[in-house]
Design a protein around this motif. Structure first.
Motif, PDB file in Angstrom:
ATOM      1  N   THR A 197       0.824  -1.203   0.000  1.00 48.65           N
ATOM      2  CA  THR A 197       0.000   0.000   0.000  1.00 48.65           C
ATOM      3  C   THR A 197       0.864   1.261   0.000  1.00 48.65           C
ATOM      4  OG1 THR A 197      -1.747  -1.169   1.195  1.00 48.65           O
ATOM      5  CG2 THR A 197      -1.811   1.229   1.252  1.00 48.65           C
ATOM      6  N   ASP A 198       1.897   1.263   0.815  1.00 47.77           N
ATOM      7  CA  ASP A 198       2.781   2.431   0.876  1.00 47.77           C
ATOM      8  C   ASP A 198       3.474   2.666  -0.460  1.00 47.77           C
ATOM      9  OD1 ASP A 198       2.089   2.748   3.524  1.00 47.77           O
ATOM     10  OD2 ASP A 198       3.945   1.864   4.319  1.00 47.77           O
ATOM     11  N   PHE A 199       3.938   1.598  -1.095  1.00 48.51           N
ATOM     12  CA  PHE A 199       4.628   1.740  -2.376  1.00 48.51           C
ATOM     13  C   PHE A 199       3.712   2.351  -3.429  1.00 48.51           C
ATOM     14  CE2 PHE A 199       5.941   0.232  -6.575  1.00 48.51           C
ATOM     15  CZ  PHE A 199       7.268   0.632  -6.588  1.00 48.51           C
ATOM     16  N   LEU A 200       2.429   2.045  -3.343  1.00 47.44           N
ATOM     17  CA  LEU A 200       1.466   2.545  -4.330  1.00 47.44           C
ATOM     18  C   LEU A 200       0.861   3.895  -3.949  1.00 47.44           C
ATOM     19  CD1 LEU A 200      -0.345  -0.794  -5.273  1.00 47.44           C
ATOM     20  CD2 LEU A 200       1.455   0.403  -6.527  1.00 47.44           C
ATOM     21  N   GLY A 201       1.442   4.528  -2.946  1.00 47.76           N
ATOM     22  CA  GLY A 201       1.049   5.902  -2.648  1.00 47.76           C
ATOM     23  C   GLY A 201       0.173   6.094  -1.443  1.00 47.76           C
ATOM     24  N   ILE A 247      -5.168   6.098  -2.323  1.00 40.40           N
ATOM     25  CA  ILE A 247      -5.157   5.967  -3.787  1.00 40.40           C
ATOM     26  C   ILE A 247      -4.704   4.592  -4.270  1.00 40.40           C
ATOM     27  CG2 ILE A 247      -4.822   8.432  -4.168  1.00 40.40           C
ATOM     28  CD1 ILE A 247      -1.854   7.829  -4.695  1.00 40.40           C
ATOM     29  N   ALA A 248      -4.140   3.783  -3.378  1.00 36.09           N
ATOM     30  CA  ALA A 248      -3.549   2.513  -3.808  1.00 36.09           C
ATOM     31  C   ALA A 248      -4.581   1.564  -4.395  1.00 36.09           C
ATOM     32  CB  ALA A 248      -2.830   1.839  -2.645  1.00 36.09           C
ATOM     33  N   GLY A 249      -5.826   1.613  -3.899  1.00 41.57           N
ATOM     34  CA  GLY A 249      -6.851   0.700  -4.395  1.00 41.57           C
ATOM     35  C   GLY A 249      -7.110   0.845  -5.880  1.00 41.57           C
ATOM     36  N   GLY A 250      -7.169   2.090  -6.346  1.00 43.68           N
ATOM     37  CA  GLY A 250      -7.384   2.312  -7.772  1.00 43.68           C
ATOM     38  C   GLY A 250      -6.264   1.742  -8.611  1.00 43.68           C
ATOM     39  N   LYS A 251      -5.042   1.796  -8.096  1.00 44.42           N
ATOM     40  CA  LYS A 251      -3.894   1.266  -8.819  1.00 44.42           C
ATOM     41  C   LYS A 251      -3.862  -0.257  -8.818  1.00 44.42           C
ATOM     42  CE  LYS A 251      -1.050   5.317  -7.760  1.00 44.42           C
ATOM     43  NZ  LYS A 251       0.189   5.809  -7.106  1.00 44.42           N
ATOM     44  N   MET A 252      -4.660  -0.872  -7.939  1.00 37.97           N
ATOM     45  CA  MET A 252      -4.687  -2.330  -7.820  1.00 37.97           C
ATOM     46  C   MET A 252      -5.874  -2.960  -8.542  1.00 37.97           C
ATOM     47  SD  MET A 252      -3.690  -2.483  -3.771  1.00 37.97           S
ATOM     48  CE  MET A 252      -3.931  -4.265  -3.594  1.00 37.97           C
ATOM     49  N   PRO A 270     -19.269   2.693 -10.598  1.00 36.07           N
ATOM     50  CA  PRO A 270     -18.349   3.299 -11.581  1.00 36.07           C
ATOM     51  C   PRO A 270     -16.914   2.777 -11.521  1.00 36.07           C
ATOM     52  CG  PRO A 270     -18.546   4.725  -9.675  1.00 36.07           C
ATOM     53  CD  PRO A 270     -19.442   3.556  -9.401  1.00 36.07           C
ATOM     54  N   ASN A 271     -16.608   1.824 -10.644  1.00 33.25           N
ATOM     55  CA  ASN A 271     -15.243   1.332 -10.454  1.00 33.25           C
ATOM     56  C   ASN A 271     -14.274   2.509 -10.312  1.00 33.25           C
ATOM     57  OD1 ASN A 271     -13.189  -0.497 -10.090  1.00 33.25           O
ATOM     58  ND2 ASN A 271     -13.006  -1.055 -12.258  1.00 33.25           N
ATOM     59  N   THR A 272     -14.530   3.289  -9.309  1.00 31.56           N
ATOM     60  CA  THR A 272     -13.862   4.568  -9.103  1.00 31.56           C
ATOM     61  C   THR A 272     -12.334   4.441  -9.052  1.00 31.56           C
ATOM     62  OG1 THR A 272     -15.755   5.380  -7.859  1.00 31.56           O
ATOM     63  CG2 THR A 272     -13.672   6.549  -7.541  1.00 31.56           C
ATOM     64  N   GLY A 273     -11.673   5.251  -9.859  1.00 35.23           N
ATOM     65  CA  GLY A 273     -10.221   5.397  -9.813  1.00 35.23           C
ATOM     66  C   GLY A 273      -9.428   4.222 -10.329  1.00 35.23           C
ATOM     67  N   ALA A 274     -10.081   3.226 -10.931  1.00 34.09           N
ATOM     68  CA  ALA A 274      -9.365   2.007 -11.326  1.00 34.09           C
ATOM     69  C   ALA A 274      -8.454   2.262 -12.522  1.00 34.09           C
ATOM     70  CB  ALA A 274     -10.355   0.901 -11.660  1.00 34.09           C
ATOM     71  N   THR A 275      -7.160   2.042 -12.318  1.00 35.85           N
ATOM     72  CA  THR A 275      -6.173   2.141 -13.401  1.00 35.85           C
ATOM     73  C   THR A 275      -5.381   0.847 -13.569  1.00 35.85           C
ATOM     74  OG1 THR A 275      -4.371   2.940 -11.972  1.00 35.85           O
ATOM     75  CG2 THR A 275      -5.880   4.601 -12.898  1.00 35.85           C
ATOM     76  N   ASN A 276      -5.313   0.048 -12.513  1.00 35.60           N
ATOM     77  CA  ASN A 276      -4.505  -1.180 -12.482  1.00 35.60           C
ATOM     78  C   ASN A 276      -3.067  -0.925 -12.918  1.00 35.60           C
ATOM     79  OD1 ASN A 276      -4.213  -3.935 -11.892  1.00 35.60           O
ATOM     80  ND2 ASN A 276      -4.515  -4.530 -14.020  1.00 35.60           N
ATOM     81  N   GLU A 277      -2.550   0.263 -12.652  1.00 39.15           N
ATOM     82  CA  GLU A 277      -1.190   0.570 -13.089  1.00 39.15           C
ATOM     83  C   GLU A 277      -0.149  -0.288 -12.377  1.00 39.15           C
ATOM     84  OE1 GLU A 277       0.506   4.417 -11.106  1.00 39.15           O
ATOM     85  OE2 GLU A 277      -1.574   4.823 -11.654  1.00 39.15           O
ATOM     86  N   SER A 278      -0.528  -0.899 -11.255  1.00 43.32           N
ATOM     87  CA  SER A 278       0.393  -1.797 -10.556  1.00 43.32           C
ATOM     88  C   SER A 278       0.468  -3.170 -11.198  1.00 43.32           C
ATOM     89  CB  SER A 278      -0.045  -1.971  -9.097  1.00 43.32           C
ATOM     90  OG  SER A 278      -1.252  -2.725  -9.014  1.00 43.32           O
ATOM     91  N   GLY A 279      -0.577  -3.550 -11.967  1.00 43.76           N
ATOM     92  CA  GLY A 279      -0.656  -4.894 -12.516  1.00 43.76           C
ATOM     93  C   GLY A 279      -1.213  -5.917 -11.544  1.00 43.76           C
TER      94      GLY A 279
END
Length: 300
Positions: free
Chosen positions: A209-213, A217-222, A233-242
């Motif tokens: 979680t810390d690594f992803l900010g 905001i980490a949830g959207g990256k996951m 709306p699946n808010t903030g989802a980017t999956n930029e972490s993979g």
């Protein structure tokens, strides 16, 4: 070998092969008649020689024979080194000979898929910071009804949302905490994970979680993007972490809930009271939330 590269067809030929491959595999001492090697790759082959099918042992110090797991007719293939040769030999031998054995582990690169040898299921992996995570929810075990508790019976048991195996195939299994831990309470154990993997501790979830900010905001990256699996709306989802989190919902004693809405994920760390620490992601926020969930819940 200084003459033939890895993968060259000559390595499949019988007899002596290569130029100095054997020399580079042998130890720098211990071989008869000064037949020592360079041990260039730290393979450290020693001349343990062999036992023949009649029960006799050859002269120690002359040869190193190593079994392979490959057969040839009624015999098995081996590799061998000799004090007087710098090359590597290949032949088939009566499988009643006594030869040395070296074990081999295939090197794993995070980002490559892994195969769980227990059931041959394949999982994607992803490197996030200094951690290597499975990029799919685990789906090991035998399906039992959501109306039954999972038992310490030597078998891995799982719930499938709505008692439908297709949901396990899509979102992974749902497990009670004691089941994932295989009835221990030690943080970081293998539990029901594939060999070489372990259940994340509460602290390891925090590191992610810390690594992803941070939790805000980490949830959207996951989360997996779009609304194929997540509710709008699946808010903030980017999956930029993979990480590709999928919303498998949960099971409690009264039924199954929140498919498409939440992804609850166990840690291997006990919480307070009858709970254990978990993380959960929500369809309408980009947070990562930390909970102290009752161990009898079934989650990912």
């Amino acid at each position: 070998d200084s003459q033939y590269p890895v993968g060259h067809a000559i390595w499949n030929n019988a007899g002596w092969r290569g130029y100095d491959a054997g020399l580079n595999l042998k130890t720098i001492s211990g071989w008869n008649s000064n037949g020592n090697g360079t041990d260039l790759f730290e393979f450290s082959a020693l001349p343990g020689d062999f036992r023949d099918p009649g029960g006799s042992f050859n002269v120690l110090g002359d040869n190193a024979y190593f079994w392979s797991s490959s057969t040839s007719g009624y015999s098995a293939l081996n590799r061998f080194l000799k004090y007087s040769y710098a090359t590597v030999g290949r032949e088939s031998s009566n499988n009643e000979y006594g030869y040395s054995v070296r074990c081999l582990k295939i090197l794993f690169h995070c980002g490559d898929p892994i195969t769980d040898l227990r059931d041959q299921q394949t999982y994607e992996t992803v490197e996030i910071g200094d951690q290597c995570w499975m990029a799919e929810n685990l789906n090991i075990g035998t399906i039992i009804s959501g109306s039954q508790p999972q038992q310490n019976n030597g078998n891995i048991e799982k719930y499938c949302y709505g008692n439908s195996s297709s949901n396990c195939n899509e979102y992974g299994g749902l497990y009670q905490w004691n089941e994932i831990m295989q009835y221990t309470t030690t943080p970081g154990v293998q539990g029901i994970c594939p060999a070489g993997w372990h259940l994340p501790t509460d602290g390891e979830w925090g590191t992610l979680t810390d690594f992803l900010g941070g939790t805000g905001i980490a949830g959207g990256k996951m989360k997996e993007t779009g609304t194929t699996h997540w509710s709008s709306p699946n808010t903030g989802a980017t999956n930029e972490s993979g990480f590709t989190a999928l919303p498998g919902g949960y099971r409690d004693s009264s039924g199954f809930y929140d498919l498409h809405n939440f992804n609850y994920l166990w840690s291997s760390s006990e919480g307070t009271g009858s709970g254990a620490w978990d993380r959960f992601l929500n369809y309408n926020t980009d947070d990562v939330n930390r909970g102290n969930l009752d161990k009898n819940y079934g989650i990912s």
